[in-house]
Design a protein around this motif. Structure first.
Motif, PDB file in Angstrom:
ATOM      1  N   PRO A  79       7.124   5.136   9.210  1.00  0.00           N
ATOM      2  CA  PRO A  79       6.391   3.867   9.285  1.00  0.00           C
ATOM      3  C   PRO A  79       7.303   2.739   9.757  1.00  0.00           C
ATOM      4  O   PRO A  79       8.463   2.652   9.350  1.00  0.00           O
ATOM      5  N   LEU A  80       6.749   1.878  10.604  1.00  0.00           N
ATOM      6  CA  LEU A  80       7.510   0.771  11.181  1.00  0.00           C
ATOM      7  C   LEU A  80       6.959  -0.571  10.686  1.00  0.00           C
ATOM      8  O   LEU A  80       5.758  -0.724  10.488  1.00  0.00           O
ATOM      9  N   ALA A  81       7.866  -1.530  10.560  1.00  0.00           N
ATOM     10  CA  ALA A  81       7.474  -2.895  10.219  1.00  0.00           C
ATOM     11  C   ALA A  81       7.989  -3.833  11.318  1.00  0.00           C
ATOM     12  O   ALA A  81       8.852  -3.465  12.119  1.00  0.00           O
ATOM     13  N   TRP A  88      11.972  -2.414  16.285  1.00  0.00           N
ATOM     14  CA  TRP A  88      11.165  -2.282  15.074  1.00  0.00           C
ATOM     15  C   TRP A  88      12.059  -2.010  13.866  1.00  0.00           C
ATOM     16  O   TRP A  88      13.086  -1.322  13.955  1.00  0.00           O
ATOM     17  N   ARG A  89      11.627  -2.503  12.731  1.00  0.00           N
ATOM     18  CA  ARG A  89      12.264  -2.200  11.454  1.00  0.00           C
ATOM     19  C   ARG A  89      11.716  -0.859  10.939  1.00  0.00           C
ATOM     20  O   ARG A  89      10.489  -0.636  10.999  1.00  0.00           O
ATOM     21  N   ILE A  90      12.582   0.028  10.444  1.00  0.00           N
ATOM     22  CA  ILE A  90      12.105   1.202   9.711  1.00  0.00           C
ATOM     23  C   ILE A  90      11.743   0.726   8.309  1.00  0.00           C
ATOM     24  O   ILE A  90      12.584   0.171   7.599  1.00  0.00           O
ATOM     25  N   ALA A  91      10.477   0.922   7.906  1.00  0.00           N
ATOM     26  CA  ALA A  91      10.003   0.350   6.643  1.00  0.00           C
ATOM     27  C   ALA A  91      10.865   0.826   5.472  1.00  0.00           C
ATOM     28  O   ALA A  91      11.056   2.025   5.265  1.00  0.00           O
ATOM     29  N   GLY A  92      11.400  -0.154   4.729  1.00  0.00           N
ATOM     30  CA  GLY A  92      12.159   0.149   3.520  1.00  0.00           C
ATOM     31  C   GLY A  92      13.623   0.449   3.734  1.00  0.00           C
ATOM     32  O   GLY A  92      14.319   0.817   2.793  1.00  0.00           O
ATOM     33  N   GLN A  93      14.109   0.312   4.959  1.00  0.00           N
ATOM     34  CA  GLN A  93      15.521   0.607   5.231  1.00  0.00           C
ATOM     35  C   GLN A  93      16.150  -0.521   6.037  1.00  0.00           C
ATOM     36  O   GLN A  93      15.479  -1.185   6.824  1.00  0.00           O
ATOM     37  N   TYR A  94      17.455  -0.699   5.878  1.00  0.00           N
ATOM     38  CA  TYR A  94      18.187  -1.661   6.715  1.00  0.00           C
ATOM     39  C   TYR A  94      18.540  -0.934   8.014  1.00  0.00           C
ATOM     40  O   TYR A  94      19.703  -0.648   8.293  1.00  0.00           O
ATOM     41  N   ASN A 100       7.384  -2.896   3.495  1.00  0.00           N
ATOM     42  CA  ASN A 100       8.753  -3.273   3.832  1.00  0.00           C
ATOM     43  C   ASN A 100       9.172  -4.550   3.103  1.00  0.00           C
ATOM     44  O   ASN A 100      10.284  -4.636   2.553  1.00  0.00           O
ATOM     45  N   PHE A 135      17.728  -3.478  -4.163  1.00  0.00           N
ATOM     46  CA  PHE A 135      17.634  -2.973  -2.781  1.00  0.00           C
ATOM     47  C   PHE A 135      19.004  -2.750  -2.134  1.00  0.00           C
ATOM     48  O   PHE A 135      19.217  -1.725  -1.476  1.00  0.00           O
ATOM     49  N   HIS A 174      10.222  -6.505  12.986  1.00  0.00           N
ATOM     50  CA  HIS A 174      11.635  -6.822  12.784  1.00  0.00           C
ATOM     51  C   HIS A 174      11.818  -8.332  12.944  1.00  0.00           C
ATOM     52  O   HIS A 174      11.294  -8.934  13.891  1.00  0.00           O
ATOM     53  N   LEU A 189       9.787  -3.735  -0.593  1.00  0.00           N
ATOM     54  CA  LEU A 189      11.009  -2.960  -0.863  1.00  0.00           C
ATOM     55  C   LEU A 189      12.263  -3.812  -0.639  1.00  0.00           C
ATOM     56  O   LEU A 189      13.219  -3.730  -1.412  1.00  0.00           O
ATOM     57  N   TRP A 190      12.254  -4.637   0.415  1.00  0.00           N
ATOM     58  CA  TRP A 190      13.408  -5.523   0.627  1.00  0.00           C
ATOM     59  C   TRP A 190      13.548  -6.529  -0.515  1.00  0.00           C
ATOM     60  O   TRP A 190      14.633  -7.065  -0.752  1.00  0.00           O
ATOM     61  N   ASN A 215      16.900  -0.039  12.237  1.00  0.00           N
ATOM     62  CA  ASN A 215      15.884  -0.312  13.238  1.00  0.00           C
ATOM     63  C   ASN A 215      15.798   0.827  14.228  1.00  0.00           C
ATOM     64  O   ASN A 215      16.720   1.629  14.383  1.00  0.00           O
ATOM     65  N   ILE A 216      14.658   0.877  14.910  1.00  0.00           N
ATOM     66  CA  ILE A 216      14.472   1.763  16.050  1.00  0.00           C
ATOM     67  C   ILE A 216      14.211   0.862  17.238  1.00  0.00           C
ATOM     68  O   ILE A 216      13.352  -0.025  17.183  1.00  0.00           O
ATOM     69  N   ILE A 228      16.547   4.525   0.420  1.00  0.00           N
ATOM     70  CA  ILE A 228      15.096   4.621   0.307  1.00  0.00           C
ATOM     71  C   ILE A 228      14.544   5.452   1.456  1.00  0.00           C
ATOM     72  O   ILE A 228      14.953   5.274   2.602  1.00  0.00           O
ATOM     73  N   VAL A 250      10.712   6.627   2.937  1.00  0.00           N
ATOM     74  CA  VAL A 250       9.274   6.387   2.840  1.00  0.00           C
ATOM     75  C   VAL A 250       8.515   7.476   3.595  1.00  0.00           C
ATOM     76  O   VAL A 250       8.863   7.792   4.730  1.00  0.00           O
TER      77      VAL A 250
END
Lengths: 93, 93, 93, 93, 93, 93, 93, 93, 93, 93
Positions: free
Chosen positions: E84-86, I45-51, D66, D75, E88, D69-70, I53-54, D80, D82
């Motif tokens: 996949p989650l990152a 949570w951030r969705i990896a690689g995207q602006y 993450n 970006f 926040h 990619l950010w 969230n979940i 995107i 994944v």
């Protein structure tokens, strides 16, 4: 004459009798080649990696196209999408 | 050689300068006809009722196809989808 | 040579004979590894959590790719989508 | 380490200042090549005919992915997606 | 550790033997609770009105996640999508 | 003659000059009614609650249809989908 | 009276008894023609190349339409989508 | 109390025993009417031309809704989508 | 209390004033953290690689959820999808 | 009378003049409440977390519905989908 772009996705049921399967595929080939020789099925390509084809038909009108497609031996096992085509202003043909 | 089915949907922005618009369309036509004469852009049809075309390219490989498509004067205003084609066992060509 | 991105989703019917199932999966593995050793099936990854893979093929053209894919022992039970790849201008390879 | 399949579709606004555009693309290339040299961006391919790429990343976890990619200069102009990858039982690597 | 959002849609065939069905569901429950106790399956919610769940996994990497999901007794009857989650930046955890 | 089902979704930009907007809509109406009187645009219905219509055209072929649709004054602001129609075996007409 | 655009996609199961199949299709035709003669099923077209039709119904209200559609002998094998239609301001009828 | 919009699409398998089918449909009706009388299933409409309904439930929370929906005798043969509703600022109720 | 799964996709317009942008993002963070501290926004949570969230919300009912979401400083720039959650029978919590 | 299920998704342009925006929203509310009092707009709910509503209209026919929807002050900024409803055999109303 009228041009149509036709995509056919084939999905033969697994439980179709093997002889019927082989015979239907043979009839499909003969049927297709006959229409190709008549100049009605003008192009026939396989989509790489799929049991699908992309074809170009040159027929009198949608009624004739519909009759030809319903006559396909594999018609009951196909999903078909038809897109009408027009001459393109940049084509040199 | 390798065959590819290419669908191009054109969406030129309304606010493009009219001269630039006309000049770009003219260059697109010349570019397309040059590739047609070279035998690389082998078919070009209009989808009836849409600012879209369906084309068949016959090129060395995806790299050459990619170069040709990025070279289209209208490329920045197009959505393009490429489908690789193989010879079909029932084709008489 | 030509690169293609291939996604394969596998869906083996529940009622397939268990021996045929096991034998088909074994043949699939051997077939895949043979193509990998030949350098034609250059990458093979599992999509996490799915009976699916993402693969990269390096073949002569779409015809060869189509032949290889139709030859997969699991081909009748797969949905396959092919995307042609070109060299990227930022790649250092 | 963790493998991820990443598809990036680029859509740079037409009205972006040309200098900013050129400078951003140049930074993107340098950024990408730096990550490739570090072994984190292990593959990078162009999807033929599209301003899109398919990439494979090899990173510690989704958090690192993450962050990488950010950090892409393009970006803000990318869509995107994944997909996490696992080792495939038939892979010979 | 790596976080993944997993959606599972369950579709058990109607003709599955009732005892096998009951036994599989019981094993699924035990398998799930064991992973929950290990701290790998950190959340498990039912989507209201559907035979589906949304889960959060905390695992080493996509390989471990893939192994855990393929080990689900109901895996053959599930459609699974992994995201996949990152962390926040606004999360207070 | 050939029948085509045409769906048109209209999306006139908000910033179109009001006079040009009114004048274009007026020309669209006149153009449509002229084709209706010629028997080429045989049906025209509004989709309830949408700035969209469903129409039936009776024309010589896809080329004529394409010319007629490109001639629509609102064509630049429309999404159009064409479906070719054939006579139905149960129709009493 | 109220106009509705109805699309029907037919998918008769392969294992339907052939006599029941033939009898159902015959009843469908009679049922359809009876409604056509009553002026309720005002148009019926085949979508070229598909076992589908596009129809226009002129009925009292959605309740009557629903009753008529549920009464179709092929109803159990159809996917049906209904779109309500209004008079179009440019129609000359 | 909490309002939910629920769409149910019913697809009863053709090979369900006719008595079980009739009995299940009868129980579904009784179950639905009981919930309607309790004020929990506050609206129930048929989507014209489809074996589907749109319903409004007024329940304590998603847990109660989930229990009620799983209790539907036709639940195993339904696709269900739930949308939570809030009071609208322009509603006069 | 009622649990809801919320996905938020953020798309801030490029032409938003930079100060307003920064200030809105700062208010969003404070707003989110305040709700987290109240125990209403229980996961983020951030969705990896995207602006994107979940999130998981624990609120009284859909009305409260709707009020909280409309109050998000970034609400005008978000696409939001809400899925109601119920307790899962296999959850050990 | 005829029942219709209507979903409206509102998307007011950011650059609409604030006074015009406020005035249009106020007119929308008055218009809606007037139709509610007439018994034509019988239900109006907010979809939780979205600038969208789900409504039930009870009108003479699709023509009246179309007129009412085109009269909405926010109509130019809405996506609207209409689904015709019939009485359900299990409804106790």
């Amino acid at each position: 004459m009228a041009l149509f772009h036709v995509r056919m996705d084939v999905n033969i049921p697994r439980d179709l009798d093997p002889d019927e399967r082989a015979e239907t595929i043979a009839r499909e080939k003969a049927y297709s080649q006959d229409l190709q020789r008549q100049g009605k099925w003008v192009h026939l390509w396989r989509i790489a990696g799929q049991y699908s084809n992309i074809s170009i038909f040159d027929v009198a009108d949608p009624d004739e196209l519909n009759d030809l497609l319903w006559g396909l031996p594999l018609f009951p096992y196909m999903d078909i999408v038809v897109t009408p085509l027009a001459k393109h202003g940049s084509s040199i043909k």
